[in-house]
Design a protein around this motif. Structure first.
Motif, mmCIF file in Angstrom:
data_model
loop_
_atom_site.group_PDB
_atom_site.id
_atom_site.type_symbol
_atom_site.label_atom_id
_atom_site.label_comp_id
_atom_site.label_asym_id
_atom_site.label_seq_id
_atom_site.Cartn_x
_atom_site.Cartn_y
_atom_site.Cartn_z
ATOM 1 N N GLY A 81 85.362 48.195 45.282
ATOM 2 C CA GLY A 81 86.372 47.744 44.339
ATOM 3 C C GLY A 81 86.071 46.388 43.743
ATOM 4 O O GLY A 81 86.812 45.889 42.884
ATOM 5 N N GLU A 82 84.986 45.764 44.186
ATOM 6 C CA GLU A 82 84.589 44.460 43.656
ATOM 7 C C GLU A 82 84.185 44.610 42.191
ATOM 8 O O GLU A 82 83.549 45.584 41.796
ATOM 9 C CB GLU A 82 83.412 43.917 44.477
ATOM 10 N N LYS A 83 84.552 43.619 41.372
ATOM 11 C CA LYS A 83 84.296 43.695 39.937
ATOM 12 C C LYS A 83 83.831 42.331 39.430
ATOM 13 O O LYS A 83 84.431 41.309 39.752
ATOM 14 C CB LYS A 83 85.562 44.121 39.206
ATOM 15 N N HIS A 84 82.754 42.343 38.631
ATOM 16 C CA HIS A 84 82.247 41.088 38.087
ATOM 17 C C HIS A 84 81.834 41.277 36.630
ATOM 18 O O HIS A 84 81.562 42.393 36.186
ATOM 19 C CB HIS A 84 81.057 40.580 38.903
ATOM 20 N N ILE A 85 81.791 40.162 35.907
ATOM 21 C CA ILE A 85 81.454 40.174 34.489
ATOM 22 C C ILE A 85 79.997 39.755 34.326
ATOM 23 O O ILE A 85 79.638 38.603 34.616
ATOM 24 C CB ILE A 85 82.338 39.203 33.687
ATOM 25 N N ALA A 86 79.163 40.655 33.877
ATOM 26 C CA ALA A 86 77.775 40.315 33.578
ATOM 27 C C ALA A 86 77.722 39.604 32.234
ATOM 28 O O ALA A 86 78.315 40.069 31.259
ATOM 29 C CB ALA A 86 76.910 41.570 33.551
ATOM 30 N N ASP A 87 77.024 38.484 32.167
ATOM 31 C CA ASP A 87 76.911 37.776 30.887
ATOM 32 C C ASP A 87 76.375 38.701 29.805
ATOM 33 O O ASP A 87 76.924 38.777 28.706
ATOM 34 C CB ASP A 87 75.984 36.559 31.033
ATOM 35 N N VAL A 88 75.289 39.393 30.138
ATOM 36 C CA VAL A 88 74.720 40.401 29.239
ATOM 37 C C VAL A 88 74.225 41.565 30.093
ATOM 38 O O VAL A 88 73.597 41.357 31.131
ATOM 39 C CB VAL A 88 73.550 39.832 28.409
ATOM 40 N N ARG A 89 74.551 42.769 29.672
ATOM 41 C CA ARG A 89 73.980 43.967 30.290
ATOM 42 C C ARG A 89 73.503 44.868 29.166
ATOM 43 O O ARG A 89 74.296 45.334 28.340
ATOM 44 C CB ARG A 89 74.988 44.712 31.165
ATOM 45 N N THR A 90 72.199 45.098 29.122
ATOM 46 C CA THR A 90 71.618 45.851 28.025
ATOM 47 C C THR A 90 71.852 47.349 28.211
ATOM 48 O O THR A 90 72.249 47.811 29.290
ATOM 49 C CB THR A 90 70.107 45.602 27.916
ATOM 50 N N GLU A 91 71.558 48.103 27.165
ATOM 51 C CA GLU A 91 71.691 49.559 27.252
ATOM 52 C C GLU A 91 70.661 50.162 28.201
ATOM 53 O O GLU A 91 70.759 51.331 28.568
ATOM 54 C CB GLU A 91 71.546 50.174 25.863
ATOM 55 N N HIS A 92 69.684 49.349 28.601
ATOM 56 C CA HIS A 92 68.652 49.802 29.537
ATOM 57 C C HIS A 92 69.026 49.468 30.987
ATOM 58 O O HIS A 92 68.246 49.745 31.900
ATOM 59 C CB HIS A 92 67.317 49.153 29.189
ATOM 60 N N GLY A 93 70.210 48.861 31.181
ATOM 61 C CA GLY A 93 70.689 48.578 32.532
ATOM 62 C C GLY A 93 70.275 47.233 33.092
ATOM 63 O O GLY A 93 70.554 46.946 34.261
ATOM 64 N N LEU A 94 69.616 46.386 32.289
ATOM 65 C CA LEU A 94 69.191 45.073 32.753
ATOM 66 C C LEU A 94 70.309 44.056 32.555
ATOM 67 O O LEU A 94 70.898 43.970 31.479
ATOM 68 C CB LEU A 94 67.948 44.612 31.992
ATOM 69 N N VAL A 95 70.597 43.281 33.602
ATOM 70 C CA VAL A 95 71.624 42.237 33.535
ATOM 71 C C VAL A 95 70.952 40.879 33.366
ATOM 72 O O VAL A 95 69.978 40.569 34.062
ATOM 73 C CB VAL A 95 72.494 42.234 34.807
ATOM 74 N N LEU A 96 71.474 40.087 32.439
ATOM 75 C CA LEU A 96 71.036 38.705 32.260
ATOM 76 C C LEU A 96 72.194 37.792 32.637
ATOM 77 O O LEU A 96 73.311 37.955 32.132
ATOM 78 C CB LEU A 96 70.629 38.417 30.813
ATOM 79 N N GLU A 97 71.938 36.856 33.536
ATOM 80 C CA GLU A 97 72.925 35.860 33.905
ATOM 81 C C GLU A 97 72.411 34.492 33.462
ATOM 82 O O GLU A 97 71.315 34.075 33.861
ATOM 83 C CB GLU A 97 73.165 35.863 35.408
ATOM 84 N N PHE A 98 73.193 33.796 32.642
ATOM 85 C CA PHE A 98 72.814 32.485 32.137
ATOM 86 C C PHE A 98 73.488 31.416 32.988
ATOM 87 O O PHE A 98 74.717 31.407 33.114
ATOM 88 C CB PHE A 98 73.223 32.348 30.673
ATOM 89 N N GLN A 99 72.684 30.544 33.575
ATOM 90 C CA GLN A 99 73.215 29.580 34.537
ATOM 91 C C GLN A 99 72.900 28.155 34.125
ATOM 92 O O GLN A 99 71.739 27.762 34.070
ATOM 93 C CB GLN A 99 72.648 29.867 35.941
ATOM 94 N N HIS A 100 73.958 27.396 33.843
ATOM 95 C CA HIS A 100 73.801 25.979 33.501
ATOM 96 C C HIS A 100 74.155 25.092 34.690
ATOM 97 O O HIS A 100 73.400 24.183 35.040
ATOM 98 C CB HIS A 100 74.699 25.626 32.317
ATOM 99 N N SER A 101 75.276 25.345 35.304
ATOM 100 C CA SER A 101 75.744 24.488 36.395
ATOM 101 C C SER A 101 75.042 24.828 37.710
ATOM 102 O O SER A 101 74.357 25.848 37.831
ATOM 103 C CB SER A 101 77.258 24.637 36.560
ATOM 104 N N HIS A 102 75.232 23.952 38.692
ATOM 105 C CA HIS A 102 74.685 24.206 40.033
ATOM 106 C C HIS A 102 75.330 25.456 40.621
ATOM 107 O O HIS A 102 76.514 25.727 40.389
ATOM 108 C CB HIS A 102 74.961 23.011 40.938
ATOM 109 N N ILE A 103 74.562 26.221 41.356
ATOM 110 C CA ILE A 103 75.096 27.417 42.009
ATOM 111 C C ILE A 103 74.701 27.387 43.482
ATOM 112 O O ILE A 103 73.571 27.041 43.839
ATOM 113 C CB ILE A 103 74.566 28.706 41.322
ATOM 114 N N LYS A 104 75.642 27.741 44.338
ATOM 115 C CA LYS A 104 75.364 27.759 45.772
ATOM 116 C C LYS A 104 74.417 28.918 46.106
ATOM 117 O O LYS A 104 74.501 29.984 45.491
ATOM 118 C CB LYS A 104 76.665 27.908 46.562
ATOM 119 N N PRO A 105 73.531 28.716 47.067
ATOM 120 C CA PRO A 105 72.584 29.782 47.437
ATOM 121 C C PRO A 105 73.289 31.080 47.818
ATOM 122 O O PRO A 105 72.802 32.164 47.499
ATOM 123 C CB PRO A 105 71.826 29.188 48.628
#
Length: 267
Positions: A81-105
């Motif tokens: 039931g977990e749901k997340h917003i992919a920044d970009v998901r192409t019609e080929h199934g590839l997800v792109l996540e654009f990261q500017h700020s610090h992110i925890k490991p």
């Protein structure tokens, strides 16, 4: 969020508008101040995606390279039931996540496990010293037989340590946010750090920005990366077999701890 639903159409935030979240359907309100980019925010403080974070103009600039249908795609996990917003998901199934700020490991790892078929695009200008450090470390890149592909003994001297253990390719954009005196150019190179295991050398690709965007759009990116990583993994398996064979004439200690023998002293 960049888009919300008004009359079932994805609309960008504008002063005075209200809409519905494309993921949870709840009411969202347009936030159109002068400090942050215009965006939609839930009426309640709680966001339906725990990974959500404020966007910058750098995020929006990257998203604009792809069609609206591919932007902000809600991806649910049917079992959890977990749901997340992919920044970009192409019609080929590839997800792109654009990261500017610090992110925890822990969050980086969780996103990679959730999206699986993905690539990070990281703002390499978030900290002023990152670009100059990269240029200094780049001098030690070693060319390979493949054009645009390099090897590095110490990727930690070029890239932020937070990204060295990523299980997916990480693209570093050192120009997209704008370097003073150096206008953005579609041909500006991006640098891709492929999944790296500390025992072996790191592989890095220098890719023109427009070439990366084109291969993502036409679906070639995933095919090329998988083919290249298959080659790399075969080489690493061969190195591991050599290491485990005590009769191959290679010093086990020198193979396991190469950095002890070749790292330059730092002052």
């Amino acid at each position: 969020m960049r888009f919300a639903l008004i009359n079932n159409e994805p609309i960008e935030a504008a002063p005075g508008l209200q809409g519905n979240c494309r993921g949870c359907g709840r009411l969202v309100i347009a936030k159109c101040g002068t400090v942050r980019v215009h965006h939609w925010a839930h009426q309640t403080i709680r966001m339906c995606d725990s990974w959500w974070e404020p966007e910058t103009e750098w995020h929006r600039s990257w998203k604009n390279n792809f069609s609206r249908e591919w932007q902000e795609v809600f991806m649910p996990d049917v079992q959890s039931g977990e749901k997340h917003i992919a920044d970009v998901r192409t019609e080929h199934g590839l997800v792109l996540e654009f990261q500017h700020s610090h992110i925890k490991p822990e969050e980086r790892t969780a996103r990679e496990k959730f999206y699986r078929n993905m690539v990070w695009v990281v703002d390499g200008t978030r900290l002023k010293r990152d670009y100059t450090r990269f240029l200094k470390g780049k001098k030690d890149f070693r060319a390979t037989s493949k054009p645009g592909i390099f090897m590095a003994d110490f990727p930690d001297e070029c890239f932020p340590k937070a990204w060295l253990n990523s299980s997916v390719p990480v693209i570093f954009d050192f120009k997209g946010a704008g370097i003073e005196g150096e206008p953005e150019d579609p041909g500006d190179p991006l640098y891709c750090l492929f999944p790296y295991e500390g025992l072996f050398d790191a592989y890095i690709a220098e890719i023109p920005k427009n070439a990366f965007i084109n291969t993502v759009q036409n679906g070639e990116w995933g095919i090329r990366v998988q083919s290249f990583m298959n080659e790399v993994n075969e080489k690493r398996k061969h190195q591991e077999r050599l290491r485990q064979n005590p009769n191959n004439g290679i010093s086990y200690r020198k193979f396991i701890f190469p950095r002890i023998y070749i790292r330059r002293r730092r002052f």
